[in-house]
Scaffold this active site. Structure first.
Site, PDB file in Angstrom:
ATOM      1  N   HIS A   1      -0.207   1.135  10.187  1.00 17.95           N
ATOM      2  CA  HIS A   1      -0.784   1.042   8.835  1.00 17.95           C
ATOM      3  C   HIS A   1      -2.135   1.767   8.777  1.00 17.95           C
ATOM      4  O   HIS A   1      -3.022   1.496   9.569  1.00 17.95           O
ATOM      5  CB  HIS A   1      -0.962  -0.436   8.460  1.00 17.95           C
ATOM      6  N   ALA A   2      -2.258   2.672   7.820  1.00 16.45           N
ATOM      7  CA  ALA A   2      -3.514   3.405   7.579  1.00 16.45           C
ATOM      8  C   ALA A   2      -3.980   4.195   8.799  1.00 16.45           C
ATOM      9  O   ALA A   2      -5.164   4.513   8.914  1.00 16.45           O
ATOM     10  CB  ALA A   2      -4.625   2.468   7.105  1.00 16.45           C
TER      11      ALA A   2
ATOM     12  N   GLN B   1       0.848  -1.189   0.000  1.00 15.54           N
ATOM     13  CA  GLN B   1       0.000   0.000   0.000  1.00 15.54           C
ATOM     14  C   GLN B   1       0.885   1.241   0.000  1.00 15.54           C
ATOM     15  O   GLN B   1       1.769   1.359   0.842  1.00 15.54           O
ATOM     16  CB  GLN B   1      -0.852  -0.038   1.271  1.00 15.54           C
TER      17      GLN B   1
ATOM     18  N   ARG C   1       0.888   5.656  -0.498  1.00 21.02           N
ATOM     19  CA  ARG C   1       0.265   6.938  -0.845  1.00 21.02           C
ATOM     20  C   ARG C   1       1.282   8.061  -0.779  1.00 21.02           C
ATOM     21  O   ARG C   1       0.949   9.226  -0.712  1.00 21.02           O
ATOM     22  CB  ARG C   1      -0.964   7.218   0.028  1.00 21.02           C
ATOM     23  N   ASN C   2       2.555   7.663  -0.784  1.00 14.07           N
ATOM     24  CA  ASN C   2       3.654   8.614  -0.774  1.00 14.07           C
ATOM     25  C   ASN C   2       4.706   8.116  -1.749  1.00 14.07           C
ATOM     26  O   ASN C   2       4.645   6.965  -2.178  1.00 14.07           O
ATOM     27  CB  ASN C   2       4.255   8.705   0.633  1.00 14.07           C
TER      28      ASN C   2
END
Lengths: 406, 406
Positions: B293-294, B196, B198-199
């Site tokens: 995480h998240a 995962q 997002r960066n």
């Protein structure tokens, strides 16, 4: 309640064959009056593996049906998975089914076990070699030992009465499977990877262990302390070198160092399966399988020992393979990498042959720190620099035990 | 024959809700005549996830029984595991059960789907927040969105007619699950770990992927390309930075870069489960779960998202967690390491805060090569140095979509 993988076999419990207490004393006494058959170093080490429960669920040396099934289908007669025959051979013409015999280690003269002979049979040794080693080439050290076995195989349940010198000589690391399981249980581990070792740990081995630490609860650095080949580094030196690595480069309680008394068969893929089978008994859920695991020479493809795990029946083993490729330091990757993760060229990688490493150390030279940590190198250098007298003793010891029965 | 993990749900097949061909044309036409309800950016992204089959086996937005079961027991009414409610809300007083409605994206004005309303119900939003986020603190961005939902939830099967701008804007990486599965199948993979992202990928993320490459067949670097937070690096820059890393530091065919349109909920452990659930649909057997995480802020313990996988019913998910600790370069370890493998102190580790990284890059400075490879830094520097005008556009875009319905 243990969260570890259960022992191998239908009963899912450890079956150690080592006697204790009064039963042990009585059997020791009886053994002296029995006919004594010679046990080679391989047979002795198998007996001790049986004694401590590492070969659970075996109860002794295999009969013909088990031998045949294991050779041809990895299955014993009762349907239990097993990858390599565990057998005992003799040239004794007189011993017969129903006899009780004592098995005496060829090197130490110690009576290791007694056996009730239930079957005396002959085998096609070439067939065994083809199936187990994939070759009948006498240059293969495993083939040489099987072809050198005596005329008859004897099968039957064994009672083990001695672990020989192992518990004493390898005090810090010698574990019975019940002991390693207790160590793992006490740490709360369930996913434990075994790292098979028969050499000191350089950074390439450290990396195998560290990959496993990242994705498991812990790693069992499990050394072979059975009979050595000439030129191998003695177990006590290895233990110290590995401990230096563990103390300085691993997080506390992520690795456990242990030793087991078996001998290498160099059977490559089949031996990888054997390694996983008895590691399951030690409580390991995973077995690290590297490039050319348990191989020798060019007999096996680099990944044969990984692939064979896909070929055995599903559920045959609860200890799974953890495949890792050839590892090295890569300057461009700025750290350890493997053929699977490093896209760079030979010129970027630090690759040293075993021969060069030995030469460098024995001449008092240093290894690059990217190859081996200074704490480890210091111990190995010290060993190599005092090697001349030591090696003579070791080679002398090894020479007798490696003798075949024929 | 695919060797990949089957899609989630009892039927073990992908259920994409996106119409095609004539059915699509007819539905597009019909949609224009239907009552139009506003879809927030989160609802739109969920609709597209439903459309492409990423939310298999869901067939639309959840009703009250599913909502309740998912909140309280991770289970839909039919017993299927699901970790976070997927719901649609409206303030429309007139819409009633039996109606067909069109769902129109608030940002782009595109009609994304039609829905047959089978249930109109209200929920205890605080209960949902407590269960899903473990908090009702309005500072939590996920809580804020749920609490900002409209008065009624509407449930019912949806027909998706648009994937919005995603296929066009993220051409190189936008995959439907059927496509990622085909890519993995063509490579012969069966064990695939999703990373995962997002960066941009610095070496710490590279290391997560590389650990997984070592022990799996391959890694799916799976980026969130849904709505960004102000200050986040736009997806196109990320894609190029990641591709530079993949091209220069990974072995060909060991990683695949992909993107998915969902929005973050920042639900920590629950979202980790959602990430694994839809990654199973994408064909991933494992989901890398790192530290926090998240998560967001201090709402979750660093390992809560790892632990929750032990708490769900066995067999609920076929996509398993691959837990990895916090990673960094350690000079004493001479490479990347994690809290689980590096025993050394802070002074030996290269640790840079996100704030410092952004400051350095925006001022045109270089990051240490142990933190980020020069090929990656070059792309990020270029972006930051041209940031002033770009950020205004992005923030403007984000501002409307993040608006709640209330």
């Amino acid at each position: 309640m243990s969260k570890l993988v259960p022992p191998h076999g239908k009963e899912e419990r450890l079956i150690p064959l080592l006697l204790e207490g009064d039963a042990l004393k009585a059997e020791e006494k009886k053994a002296k009056s029995l006919k004594q058959l010679t046990s080679t170093s391989r047979e002795t080490s198998d007996l001790i593996m049986l004694g401590i429960g590492a070969f659970t669920p075996l109860t002794g040396f295999m009969g013909k049906a088990d031998w045949q099934g294991v050779c041809d289908k990895y299955l014993m007669a009762d349907g239990t998975f097993w990858p390599i025959p565990i057998t005992f051979s003799t040239d004794d013409e007189d011993v017969k089914e129903g006899d009780e015999v004592a098995l005496k280690d060829v090197d130490t003269g110690t009576i290791i076990a007694t056996m009730k002979v239930t079957e005396k049979y002959t085998v096609d040794k070439e067939h065994e070699c083809k199936k187990v080693f994939g070759t009948t080439d006498m240059e293969h050290p495993g083939v040489e030992k099987v072809m050198g076995q005596a005329k008859y195989n004897l099968a039957g349940p064994v009672k083990v009465i001695s672990e020989s010198f192992y518990p004493e000589q390898f005090k810090e690391i010698y574990h019975r499977p019940a002991e390693s399981r207790k160590i793992f249980d006490d740490k709360g581990w369930s996913r434990v990877a075994a790292l098979q070792l028969r050499n000191p740990m350089h950074r390439s081995h450290e990396f195998l262990a560290k990959i496993a630490v990242e994705v498991m609860d812990g790693v069992y650095i499990h050394q072979l302390v059975g009979k050595l080949k000439p030129g191998d580094i003695p177990a006590d030196v290895r233990v110290r070198a590995i401990q230096a690595l563990v103390d300085n480069y691993f997080v506390k309680d992520t690795v456990v160092q242990g030793g087991y008394p078996m001998e290498m068969r160099y059977a490559g893929p089949r031996e990888a399966l054997l390694h996983a089978t008895f590691r399951q008994n030690y409580g390991c859920s995973h077995m690290i399988i590297g490039r050319d695991h348990a191989g020798v020479g060019d007999y096996y493809g680099p990944f044969d020992a990984q692939k064979i795990f896909e070929e055995i029946p599903e559920g045959a083993l609860k200890c799974k393979n953890l495949n890792i490729d050839w590892t090295f330091h890569c300057y461009k990757c700025m750290g350890m990498a493997s053929m699977k993760t490093c896209p760079h060229g030979k010129e970027d990688r630090l690759l040293l042959s075993g021969t060069l490493v030995r030469k460098t150390l024995s001449e008092g030279g240093d290894l690059p720190k990217e190859f081996s940590h200074p704490e480890v190198v210091a111990i190995l250098k010290e060993y190599y620099q005092n090697l001349d007298e030591k090696v003579e003793v070791k080679l002398h010891g090894a020479a007798t035990g490696d003798a075949n029965k024929k």
